[in-house]
Scaffold this motif. Structure first.
Motif: not given
Length: 254
Positions: A61-70, A200-213
């Protein structure tokens, strides 16, 4: 009819190729040819996706919100710049080199600076997405505007049509094919740009999830999120195709 049959056949061949690859992948992992540490099997990835589904959807949801607005901002900026450069030759000479220059800067290099300047919230992600999405829209629309039939333009001018009328009746409809082609590229860039910026920086999103796993060496979950990102990109591209068919029914009749 023949065109629809050909499209259906192509889709079936593509689906068959994907299924064959998955079967071979599963066989290689089950037979011990490839270590699960290096490459988890499709079944392991499917199990990871099912177990992590709620968390994946929350981050998506976070990633899609960023992608849609951008993406929306990038398309609007790209459309505006293409119109300006088509209308004023001096603006074309001044802006086009700058537009090209923005694409020579690696995104992984500018993303940390955006995080440093704008923090860890959504703003730096949106700016990065705008940078990577406005370029294909600008260039494609500009090419479409400039490839309008000169005889048609001269005829409309002789009939007393204004520049705005010429734009909306000839240039813009003629550039729709290029616009939707660039939009397909932009939607995939939007999702990938959002994920890269989240790395490279964030609190949530698929990129943050990928970094954690990845740090936890959970490669089955890593592949699960990769497949989810690919599925989202394909879904968005399909939606672009659907909008194109609605906006350009004459192409469907052809």
């Amino acid at each position: 009819m023949r065109r629809k049959l050909q499209n259906t056949t192509n889709k079936l061949w593509s689906a068959a190729a994907v299924i064959v690859i998955l079967i071979l992948w599963q066989f290689a992992c089950s037979a011990g040819m490839i270590s699960k540490f290096l490459l988890p099997s499709p079944l392991d990835v499917a199990k990871a996706f099912a177990s992590e589904f709620p968390l994946l959807m929350e981050n998506a949801k976070v990633t899609l919100a960023e992608a849609f607005i951008g993406l929306l901002s990038g398309v609007l900026i790209g459309f505006f710049m293409a119109v300006i450069m088509d209308r004023f030759e001096k603006m074309y000479q001044a802006l086009y080199p700058l537009v090209v220059l923005t694409q020579t800067i690696p995104t992984v290099a500018i993303a940390p600076l955006l995080v440093l300047w704008f923090g860890y919230e959504m703003m730096p992600k949106i700016i990065l997405i705008v940078i990577v999405t406005f370029f294909p829209v600008t260039v494609s629309l500009l090419d479409g505007f400039r490839s309008a039939d000169r005889d048609t333009l001269n005829l409309l001018r002789a009939m007393g049509a204004s520049k705005i009328q010429i734009f909306w009746t000839v240039k813009f409809p003629g550039a729709l094919n290029q616009f939707f082609a660039s939009l397909r590229i932009a939607v995939s860039y939007a999702v990938v740009g959002a994920v890269i910026s989240e790395w490279l920086g964030g609190f949530s999103g698929l990129g943050v999830y990928m970094t954690r796993v990845r740090k936890a060496f959970s490669f089955d979950k890593m592949f699960a999120v990769i497949f989810l990102i690919s599925a989202i990109s394909l879904l968005l591209m399909w939606m672009v195709d659907l909008v194109q068919r609605k906006c350009m029914p004459w192409e469907e009749r052809k």
